[in-house]
Design a protein around this motif. Structure first.
Motif, mmCIF file in Angstrom:
data_model
loop_
_atom_site.group_PDB
_atom_site.id
_atom_site.type_symbol
_atom_site.label_atom_id
_atom_site.label_comp_id
_atom_site.label_asym_id
_atom_site.label_seq_id
_atom_site.Cartn_x
_atom_site.Cartn_y
_atom_site.Cartn_z
ATOM 1 N N LYS A 82 20.417 70.006 -25.659
ATOM 2 C CA LYS A 82 20.231 71.388 -25.210
ATOM 3 C C LYS A 82 21.146 72.379 -25.925
ATOM 4 O O LYS A 82 20.791 73.525 -26.134
ATOM 5 N N ARG A 83 22.347 71.917 -26.276
ATOM 6 C CA ARG A 83 23.315 72.812 -26.930
ATOM 7 C C ARG A 83 24.355 71.981 -27.656
ATOM 8 O O ARG A 83 24.756 70.927 -27.170
ATOM 9 N N TYR A 102 28.168 72.597 -29.089
ATOM 10 C CA TYR A 102 29.270 73.554 -29.057
ATOM 11 C C TYR A 102 29.932 73.630 -30.431
ATOM 12 O O TYR A 102 30.065 72.610 -31.116
ATOM 13 N N GLU A 144 25.572 69.349 -25.121
ATOM 14 C CA GLU A 144 24.944 69.324 -23.811
ATOM 15 C C GLU A 144 23.590 68.649 -23.964
ATOM 16 O O GLU A 144 22.833 68.970 -24.890
ATOM 17 N N ALA A 159 23.424 63.605 -19.074
ATOM 18 C CA ALA A 159 24.517 62.923 -19.780
ATOM 19 C C ALA A 159 24.709 61.482 -19.318
ATOM 20 O O ALA A 159 25.005 60.612 -20.138
ATOM 21 N N SER A 193 30.773 64.825 -18.428
ATOM 22 C CA SER A 193 30.072 65.559 -17.367
ATOM 23 C C SER A 193 30.970 66.003 -16.227
ATOM 24 O O SER A 193 30.672 66.982 -15.556
ATOM 25 N N GLN A 210 29.331 70.024 -17.316
ATOM 26 C CA GLN A 210 28.103 69.395 -16.844
ATOM 27 C C GLN A 210 27.178 68.973 -17.983
ATOM 28 O O GLN A 210 26.896 69.754 -18.896
ATOM 29 N N ASN A 211 26.731 67.712 -17.922
ATOM 30 C CA ASN A 211 25.773 67.124 -18.857
ATOM 31 C C ASN A 211 26.209 67.190 -20.318
ATOM 32 O O ASN A 211 25.384 67.416 -21.207
ATOM 33 N N CYS A 212 27.487 66.958 -20.564
ATOM 34 C CA CYS A 212 27.987 66.970 -21.937
ATOM 35 C C CYS A 212 28.491 65.599 -22.371
ATOM 36 O O CYS A 212 29.116 64.876 -21.592
#
Length: 70
Positions: free
Chosen positions: A7-8, A10, A20, A24, A42, A46-48
């Motif tokens: 999703k992303r 960083y 992300e 995760a 996470s 969240q969800n990383c």
């Protein structure tokens, strides 16, 4: 861009990538089952998932595996 569950990503200046993902816990487990060691972050973000940059062969395996995950 070619990996739907990501999703992303960083920005980083370090030797690791924080990304992300859709879930995760699932991604971490599936990568571990392929002997790809990552860090589930996470609890902090969240969800990383944190991934250390490896050798070209290792990076290729990671990308290939991520593309197969659902």
């Amino acid at each position: 861009q070619n990996i739907p569950l990501v999703k992303r990503i960083y920005p980083t200046d370090a030797n690791f990538i924080l990304m992300e993902v859709s879930n995760a816990d699932d991604v971490y487990s599936q990568l571990a089952s392929e002997n790809i060691i990552t860090r589930n972050r996470s609890k902090l973000i969240q969800n990383c998932i944190r991934i250390s940059v490896g050798k070209p062969r290792e990076n290729a395996k990671l990308l290939s595996t991520l593309k197969k995950l659902k």
